[in-house]
Write a protein that holds these residues in place. Sequence first.
Motif, PDB file in Angstrom:
ATOM      1  N   VAL A 113       8.126   6.786  -6.993  1.00  0.00           N
ATOM      2  CA  VAL A 113       7.079   7.174  -6.060  1.00  0.00           C
ATOM      3  C   VAL A 113       6.000   7.958  -6.804  1.00  0.00           C
ATOM      4  O   VAL A 113       6.291   8.934  -7.502  1.00  0.00           O
ATOM      5  CB  VAL A 113       7.654   8.027  -4.910  1.00  0.00           C
ATOM      6  CG1 VAL A 113       6.529   8.540  -4.011  1.00  0.00           C
ATOM      7  CG2 VAL A 113       8.651   7.208  -4.091  1.00  0.00           C
ATOM      8  N   VAL A 114       4.748   7.529  -6.660  1.00  0.00           N
ATOM      9  CA  VAL A 114       3.632   8.210  -7.309  1.00  0.00           C
ATOM     10  C   VAL A 114       2.698   8.856  -6.292  1.00  0.00           C
ATOM     11  O   VAL A 114       1.809   9.627  -6.656  1.00  0.00           O
ATOM     12  CB  VAL A 114       2.829   7.237  -8.207  1.00  0.00           C
ATOM     13  CG1 VAL A 114       3.690   6.765  -9.371  1.00  0.00           C
ATOM     14  CG2 VAL A 114       2.315   6.043  -7.394  1.00  0.00           C
ATOM     15  N   PHE A 115       2.895   8.544  -5.002  1.00  0.00           N
ATOM     16  CA  PHE A 115       2.047   9.130  -3.965  1.00  0.00           C
ATOM     17  C   PHE A 115       2.791   9.128  -2.637  1.00  0.00           C
ATOM     18  O   PHE A 115       3.493   8.175  -2.294  1.00  0.00           O
ATOM     19  CB  PHE A 115       0.741   8.342  -3.810  1.00  0.00           C
ATOM     20  CG  PHE A 115      -0.103   8.796  -2.645  1.00  0.00           C
ATOM     21  CD1 PHE A 115      -0.945   9.897  -2.778  1.00  0.00           C
ATOM     22  CD2 PHE A 115      -0.044   8.154  -1.414  1.00  0.00           C
ATOM     23  CE1 PHE A 115      -1.713  10.334  -1.706  1.00  0.00           C
ATOM     24  CE2 PHE A 115      -0.802   8.581  -0.349  1.00  0.00           C
ATOM     25  CZ  PHE A 115      -1.635   9.673  -0.499  1.00  0.00           C
ATOM     26  N   ALA A 116       2.651  10.229  -1.907  1.00  0.00           N
ATOM     27  CA  ALA A 116       3.182  10.336  -0.540  1.00  0.00           C
ATOM     28  C   ALA A 116       2.238  11.237   0.237  1.00  0.00           C
ATOM     29  O   ALA A 116       1.951  12.361  -0.189  1.00  0.00           O
ATOM     30  CB  ALA A 116       4.600  10.905  -0.549  1.00  0.00           C
ATOM     31  N   ASN A 117       1.707  10.742   1.362  1.00  0.00           N
ATOM     32  CA  ASN A 117       0.724  11.544   2.092  1.00  0.00           C
ATOM     33  C   ASN A 117       1.400  12.578   2.995  1.00  0.00           C
ATOM     34  O   ASN A 117       2.629  12.606   3.160  1.00  0.00           O
ATOM     35  CB  ASN A 117      -0.244  10.656   2.882  1.00  0.00           C
ATOM     36  CG  ASN A 117       0.432   9.948   4.055  1.00  0.00           C
ATOM     37  OD1 ASN A 117       1.647   9.953   4.190  1.00  0.00           O
ATOM     38  ND2 ASN A 117      -0.376   9.331   4.905  1.00  0.00           N
ATOM     39  N   ASP A 118       0.578  13.451   3.577  1.00  0.00           N
ATOM     40  CA  ASP A 118       1.099  14.551   4.383  1.00  0.00           C
ATOM     41  C   ASP A 118       1.875  14.055   5.598  1.00  0.00           C
ATOM     42  O   ASP A 118       2.877  14.662   5.997  1.00  0.00           O
ATOM     43  CB  ASP A 118      -0.052  15.459   4.842  1.00  0.00           C
ATOM     44  CG  ASP A 118      -0.679  16.224   3.688  1.00  0.00           C
ATOM     45  OD1 ASP A 118      -0.020  16.349   2.641  1.00  0.00           O
ATOM     46  OD2 ASP A 118      -1.833  16.672   3.835  1.00  0.00           O
ATOM     47  N   THR A 119       1.407  12.963   6.201  1.00  0.00           N
ATOM     48  CA  THR A 119       2.066  12.459   7.406  1.00  0.00           C
ATOM     49  C   THR A 119       3.498  12.034   7.111  1.00  0.00           C
ATOM     50  O   THR A 119       4.416  12.312   7.894  1.00  0.00           O
ATOM     51  CB  THR A 119       1.282  11.284   8.004  1.00  0.00           C
ATOM     52  OG1 THR A 119      -0.050  11.730   8.324  1.00  0.00           O
ATOM     53  CG2 THR A 119       1.935  10.761   9.263  1.00  0.00           C
ATOM     54  N   PHE A 120       3.716  11.364   5.984  1.00  0.00           N
ATOM     55  CA  PHE A 120       5.078  10.977   5.634  1.00  0.00           C
ATOM     56  C   PHE A 120       5.954  12.201   5.420  1.00  0.00           C
ATOM     57  O   PHE A 120       7.098  12.245   5.885  1.00  0.00           O
ATOM     58  CB  PHE A 120       5.079  10.113   4.374  1.00  0.00           C
ATOM     59  CG  PHE A 120       6.469   9.886   3.817  1.00  0.00           C
ATOM     60  CD1 PHE A 120       7.301   8.930   4.387  1.00  0.00           C
ATOM     61  CD2 PHE A 120       6.948  10.641   2.757  1.00  0.00           C
ATOM     62  CE1 PHE A 120       8.581   8.734   3.900  1.00  0.00           C
ATOM     63  CE2 PHE A 120       8.229  10.450   2.265  1.00  0.00           C
ATOM     64  CZ  PHE A 120       9.047   9.488   2.837  1.00  0.00           C
ATOM     65  N   CYS A 121       5.435  13.191   4.695  1.00  0.00           N
ATOM     66  CA  CYS A 121       6.227  14.398   4.432  1.00  0.00           C
ATOM     67  C   CYS A 121       6.566  15.113   5.731  1.00  0.00           C
ATOM     68  O   CYS A 121       7.694  15.599   5.904  1.00  0.00           O
ATOM     69  CB  CYS A 121       5.465  15.318   3.476  1.00  0.00           C
ATOM     70  SG  CYS A 121       5.237  14.633   1.812  1.00  0.00           S
TER      71      CYS A 121
END
Length: 247
Positions: free
Chosen positions: A101-109
């Motif tokens: 994983v290189v990116f995860a936005n705030d909504t997913f977190c």
Amino acid sequence: DISIFGSADGIETAHSIARLADVPVIFLTAYTDDQTVLRATAVSPYGYLLKPFDDRTLSATIKVALWRHSSDVKMRVLAEAVSSATIGIVLAEVSGDERRVVFANDTFCGMSGAARESVLGEPPRFPTAHLEDPAMLRLTDAVAGLTRANEVLRGTRPDGSAFWATVSVSPVHAPNGAVSHLVMFFVDTTRERQAQDALVDSQRLQVIGQFSAMMTHDLNNILSIIQNYTELAREAIDDGAILRDLE
């Protein structure tokens, strides 16, 4: 130019410009020492021309800088849109058999309850209460096989709370046709699922109520028949007859 009149040099001036407007910067300078170049790179210039230079070189550098800046603006807008999207978005890099994983936005977190630092650099995971969940297994197979998948998953956050999400996996192809990344979308459907469950419960209670009313009605009919025949039997018996209970 890095060397200009006044209290601030060209690099400091470029910093000031960057705070006021989003414009591409090209440095024209005779300085090539490491310290100056390091300071200049902090401004993210779109060109670094050494003196002396000719008009053709300057023109070509400006054209390339404007094209790169235009592309960067589009990428920044796209990056901001993805970061602030109301659905969870995760991007994983593909390298051989590895997926990181290189990116995860705030909504997913926020949806999964996972801290971003615990997600980045790790293989994609689908938080689920049941490790043998067929939906989770199909999503895992899609990640491994670089194929598409779209599943509804019941997830569990680290604090034990549950959520429902529609999860999709799609491969992202590089210019040479190879799969370079996987993009995953997580749409929180917890409220819809809760509403659906509440509707099912309501319908179940309605069916139970209707069945109970029907049973009560039928039972009352039977009891009424028994009562009527009992009254007829009493009326048919002589006053001197002996009545006895039959078990």
